[in-house]
Design a protein around this motif. Structure first.
Motif, PDB file in Angstrom:
ATOM      1  N   ARG A  29       1.388  -1.567  -0.087  1.00 45.49           N
ATOM      2  CA  ARG A  29       0.073   0.591   0.041  1.00 45.49           C
ATOM      3  C   ARG A  29       0.591   1.576  -0.033  1.00 45.49           C
ATOM      4  N   MET A  30       2.202   0.965   0.016  1.00 45.60           N
ATOM      5  CA  MET A  30       3.285   2.276   0.074  1.00 45.60           C
ATOM      6  C   MET A  30       3.036   2.682  -1.599  1.00 45.60           C
ATOM      7  N   ARG A  31       2.682   1.469  -2.298  1.00 52.98           N
ATOM      8  CA  ARG A  31       2.981   1.764  -4.001  1.00 52.98           C
ATOM      9  C   ARG A  31       2.163   3.484  -4.412  1.00 52.98           C
ATOM     10  N   PRO A  56      -2.622   1.184  -4.754  1.00 55.06           N
ATOM     11  CA  PRO A  56      -1.933  -0.386  -4.408  1.00 55.06           C
ATOM     12  C   PRO A  56      -2.885  -0.642  -5.262  1.00 55.06           C
ATOM     13  N   PRO A  57      -2.559  -2.130  -4.891  1.00 55.92           N
ATOM     14  CA  PRO A  57      -3.892  -3.351  -5.221  1.00 55.92           C
ATOM     15  C   PRO A  57      -4.344  -3.656  -3.868  1.00 55.92           C
ATOM     16  N   LEU A  58      -4.475  -3.195  -2.983  1.00 50.85           N
ATOM     17  CA  LEU A  58      -5.987  -3.529  -2.451  1.00 50.85           C
ATOM     18  C   LEU A  58      -6.279  -1.839  -1.386  1.00 50.85           C
ATOM     19  N   THR A  59      -7.100  -1.793  -0.859  1.00 51.33           N
ATOM     20  CA  THR A  59      -7.873  -0.877  -0.223  1.00 51.33           C
ATOM     21  C   THR A  59      -7.451  -0.927   0.901  1.00 51.33           C
ATOM     22  N   GLY A  60      -7.855  -0.040   1.245  1.00 52.38           N
ATOM     23  CA  GLY A  60      -8.253   0.059   3.037  1.00 52.38           C
ATOM     24  C   GLY A  60      -8.372  -0.973   3.422  1.00 52.38           C
ATOM     25  N   ALA A  61     -10.509  -1.001   2.492  1.00 52.86           N
ATOM     26  CA  ALA A  61     -11.559  -2.074   3.772  1.00 52.86           C
ATOM     27  C   ALA A  61     -11.239  -3.283   4.151  1.00 52.86           C
ATOM     28  N   GLU A  62     -10.584  -3.813   2.629  1.00 48.43           N
ATOM     29  CA  GLU A  62      -9.940  -4.864   1.936  1.00 48.43           C
ATOM     30  C   GLU A  62      -9.407  -5.316   2.780  1.00 48.43           C
ATOM     31  N   ARG A  84      -4.122  -1.836  -9.724  1.00 44.91           N
ATOM     32  CA  ARG A  84      -4.074  -0.003  -8.508  1.00 44.91           C
ATOM     33  C   ARG A  84      -5.056   0.637  -8.519  1.00 44.91           C
ATOM     34  N   HIS A  85      -5.044   1.138  -6.970  1.00 45.25           N
ATOM     35  CA  HIS A  85      -6.366   2.053  -7.305  1.00 45.25           C
ATOM     36  C   HIS A  85      -5.879   2.705  -6.539  1.00 45.25           C
ATOM     37  N   ARG A  86      -6.552   4.366  -7.344  1.00 42.17           N
ATOM     38  CA  ARG A  86      -6.203   5.495  -6.581  1.00 42.17           C
ATOM     39  C   ARG A  86      -6.732   6.167  -5.923  1.00 42.17           C
ATOM     40  N   GLY A  87      -6.457   7.052  -5.320  1.00 42.05           N
ATOM     41  CA  GLY A  87      -7.697   8.376  -4.567  1.00 42.05           C
ATOM     42  C   GLY A  87      -7.125   9.660  -4.838  1.00 42.05           C
TER      43      GLY A  87
END
Ligand code: SF4
Ligand code: SF4
Lengths: 391, 419
Positions: free
Chosen positions: A189-191, A194-200, A233-236
């Motif tokens: 998740r430092m990426r 990240p390949p997974l969300t906080g909820a996941e 890749r998740h982005r926010g």
């Protein structure tokens, strides 16, 4: 935020466990085969000891959604945090009847009063509370160590077994393996994306304390192997760190992320605090002593002194995870977190990182009002990014 | 949260003026000693800086005998803050200041007042802080906040939750460590003779409080209920001081004479009540007035100043004595597990004091008392003693008005009278 099919599949097992807890298939199976299940309350209770005794340790948690807590409140009154009231209510309704024992730590007022009521009214066959010091010193380590030595003796007596040093050493390596896998999931998740969300991630850490550890390690290992190379890749709009009181409710994180934020790390006892800091065996040290040291010196809870030990860890995470803003969720009547806010605000504002403090109830999924405040917070972060630097 | 101008001397001087007035007002009565003890306490605090004194801010339960023997000037954070608001010094402002700092109303008001007072520089600058985990989560946090805002060193006295040999060892070591810390930061040396003398004095004081409690078993009970608060104050701010002994001796003599003459706080006494917590500081006089109108008296409080455990302090072993005192004092029964040690005195008090009803002053934010109500109620139900649950606040007068308190108490008295 679309979730790749494979991730969904691999996460589905964790989610299923969490949705069924405390009536999971795994617990039912253990009970059916004559196994023992012990509930633990708070992250200062060493799970390794329960595991080494041959029992399944599960973390006692409350309802995963907001609900009226009439029973919990009738017993613990409104001035106890809703986490403790929620846990007690579930227990009073018999939903923790599969537990053979409850082990608590004297970690905070909410937890110790919950234990008092649990012992008196829920009457789980085995019940013990251990003294958990608030600071680390030679004296407090000795005290905490002697508390878990006496817990070990009580467990041995109750279970009619002997908890050997070999069993403890094995428990240490099994739990360290979990910490390593979850730690690596966090690092992903430092990426940038990240390949997974906080909820996941919260689904994973919730399940960690609800199923047999060997099963968890296998499942989490498979998830990690997939995500290491996953194209997802998740982005926010902003990279957010969540800190505060105990949080199990995935939908709370989902509601923050639904507004466009990405929760990349946290300072929670159900998150990074749980998995940080492996047990380190020092030369010729008894395994239980190493366990005691890890629990007393690990990523501290807001209950520990001095607060700056925790603040320093938070600052490090802010940097490592390139956090844009902090959301501090504080369960009402969780005094230790509430009391830290003035100093914490001072510290993070000096770093130029905004903080949003939310007073919530345990289990909240993020009401409209919370979402509005989160939206405004994200806009503020975005606006500050656009603002030209003054010279 | 920047450091404001130190306005503390003014606030403390205001307290001193009240104490001087009350000392004069009560001259020739036991309370004169009580207010003189407080007056001396705050004069020492006000003048500490000018006199080159070393101020140690501390939270509740720290054995003050140690400060005196180290020639340090103590500042009891909870009681200094609470006394400020008790005597009407900008309590609303202090609470508002705490809110501005981000402390929610769920934090006990006794501690929000401290934060507000620190923010407003209404507390004198501390040179060091000693705090502990006794008796709730708030205390240590307030201590730590004081360390940060006064930029001074601090020590956390980590008191074990469970009792036992390991706990005894830890307590003794913590006592030695805190003395070493205080010697180190202040440059003062422990005067062990003085500490022993203080312990001898404390031993007398505990005996006197016991005698007073026994006198309250008389029907009618002679003690005005608000004096329970004074016992707490003398223990937390005046333990080991000769003035405190004088206060308790003269109070004991005064009450003994009243008992001999059959004079009670109320005459006739129709209802004998137990309180499980302090009533709000700002309503002490009002509640006594309501009680007396209805022939009711609060005659005991098992959780405050109830030294029922047999206890003989030994001046030759001062640290062991302090540890013994800490373990035996009644609020500590609420700190550990709620087992027979904590709950037995409730049953005993009902019998010993012939109790008709109990009042649970449930301070919004108090982590000790509200959550025990159900357990207390179940125990008292077994003894057929009704208990009133009264939502209120220790310090903040906006939570419950005097009228609401009156209404609730009167309804409760009616219920008791109808039985
Ligand atoms: S939420 Fe806070 S008060 Fe409640 S049990 Fe957890 S740490 Fe204690
Ligand atoms: S009133 Fe209650 S919450 Fe406040 S300091 Fe005392 S024990 Fe703690």
């Amino acid at each position: 935020m679309a979730i790749a099919e494979s991730t969904t599949g691999l996460l589905g097992r964790f989610r299923q466990v969490n949705n069924a807890f405390p009536q999971t298939a795994q617990i039912k199976e253990i009970k059916a085969s004559g196994g023992k299940v012990f509930g633990w309350l708070c992250s200062y209770v060493p799970e390794e000891l329960i595991y080494a005794a041959g029992a399944l340790p599960v973390r006692v948690t409350g309802y995963p959604h907001e609900t009226e807590l009439a029973d919990g409140t009738a017993y613990l009154s409104t001035v106890s945090c809703s986490f403790s009231r929620s846990c007690l209510q579930i227990a009073l309704r018999g939903e923790y009847s599969s537990l053979d024992g409850i082990i608590a730590g004297s970690t905070c007022d909410g937890a110790r009063r919950l234990f008092d009521h649990w012992r008196r009214y829920v009457k789980t066959p085995f019940a013990q509370i251990i003294s958990v010091p608030r600071k680390y010193s030679a004296t407090t380590l000795d005290l905490y160590y002697s508390e878990i030595v006496s817990l070990k003796a009580s467990l041995e007596k109750y279970l009619g077994t002997s908890i050997t040093d070999d069993a403890l050493a094995n428990a240490i390596s099994v739990y360290n393996r979990s910490r390593a896998i979850m730690g690596r999931l966090y690092e992903l998740r430092m990426r940038d994306g990240p390949p997974l969300t906080g909820a996941e991630m919260l689904e994973v850490t919730n399940a960690a304390v609800r199923i047999p550890r060997d099963t968890f390690n296998a499942w989490a290992g498979e998830l990690l192997a997939y995500l290491e190379t996953s194209p997802v890749r998740h982005r926010g709009r902003a990279r957010i760190m969540v800190i505060g009181s105990v949080l199990n409710n995935v939908s709370f994180i989902e509601s923050i992320e639904a507004g466009g934020a990405l929760v990349v790390t946290d300072g929670l006892c159900t998150g990074i605090r749980y998995l940080a800091d492996p047990v380190v065996r020092e030369d010729s040290e008894l395994p239980l002593r190493s366990i005691a040291r890890r629990y007393l010196t690990g990523f501290p809870c807001a209950r520990m002194f001095p607060a700056h030990d925790r603040f320093d860890r938070i600052v490090k995470l802010l940097q490592d995870y390139r956090v844009d803003g902090i959301i501090s969720e504080n369960i009402r009547y969780c005094v230790q977190n509430a009391h830290d806010l003035p100093l914490l605000r001072q510290m993070v504002s000096a770093l130029g990182i905004p903080i949003l403090a939310l007073d919530i109830e345990y289990g909240t999924s993020g009401s409209g009002q919370i979402q509005t405040r989160v939206q405004a917070f994200l806009e503020m972060i975005e606006a500050s990014r656009r603002r030209p630097v003054e010279r | 949260m920047g450091t404001a101008i130190d306005t503390s001397t003014g606030k403390i001087s205001q307290l001193i003026r009240y104490m001087k007035f009350l000392t004069t007002f009560y001259r020739n009565q036991p309370h004169a000693h009580y207010f003189r003890m407080l007056q001396d306490y705050f004069i020492a605090l006000r003048d500490a800086r000018a006199n080159g004194g070393f101020v140690v801010a501390h939270t509740i339960f720290f054995p003050v005998e140690i400060f005196d023997a180290l020639d340090l000037v103590p500042m009891h954070l909870e009681f200094t803050g609470s006394l400020m608001s008790f005597f009407g010094i900008e309590c609303g402002d202090l609470l508002a200041g705490a809110a501005e700092m981000g402390l929610p109303p769920e934090v006990c008001s006794a501690h929000r007042v401290i934060a507000g007072a620190l923010k407003a520089s209404a507390m004198p600058q501390a040179n060091a802080v000693v705090c502990s985990n006794l008796v709730c989560d708030n205390a240590m946090k307030s201590g730590e906040l004081t360390m940060a805002l006064h930029s001074c060193p601090g020590f956390v006295f980590d008191y074990p939750f469970n009792q036992g040999e390991a706990a005894d060892r830890a307590i003794m070591q913590e006592l030695k460590d805190v003395i070493a810390f205080l010697e180190n930061v202040s440059g003062h040396k422990m005067d062990w003779h003085r500490l022993s003398a203080n312990i001898a004095e404390t031993n007398r004081q505990i005996g006197l409080v016991r005698e007073v409690n026994n006198l309250c078993k008389a029907v009618p009970s002679p003690l005005p209920p608000q004096d329970f608060l004074k016992f707490l104050v003398v223990d937390y701010m005046g333990a080991g001081k000769p003035e405190t002994t004088l206060y308790l001796q003269s109070l004991r003599d005064d009450l003994a004479a009243k008992v001999a003459a059959g004079k009670g706080f109320v005459n006739p006494e129709r209802l004998r009540l137990m309180a499980t917590m302090l009533s709000p500081w700002y309503l002490q006089g009002t509640i006594d007035a309501i009680l007396s109108e209805h022939g009711a008296a609060i005659v005991c409080n098992p959780n405050l100043c109830d030294w029922r455990q047999s206890l003989q302090l030994d001046p030759a072993r001062p640290l062991e004595s302090i540890a013994m005192k800490l373990a035996a004092c009644s609020p500590m029964r609420m700190f550990g597990p709620l087992d027979e040690r904590a709950l037995g005195p409730l049953r005993d008090c009902v019998r010993e004091y012939r109790i008709n009803g109990a009042i649970n002053f449930n301070h919004l934010g108090c982590r000790q008392i509200g959550p025990t109500f159900k357990i207390y109620k179940d125990i008292l139900d077994e003894l057929d003693v009704p208990i009133l649950y009264m939502d209120c606040d220790l310090i903040d007068p906006t939570v419950t008005s005097a009228d609401e308190v009156r209404q609730k108490l009167e309804q409760f008295f009616e219920l008791l009278e109808d039985r």
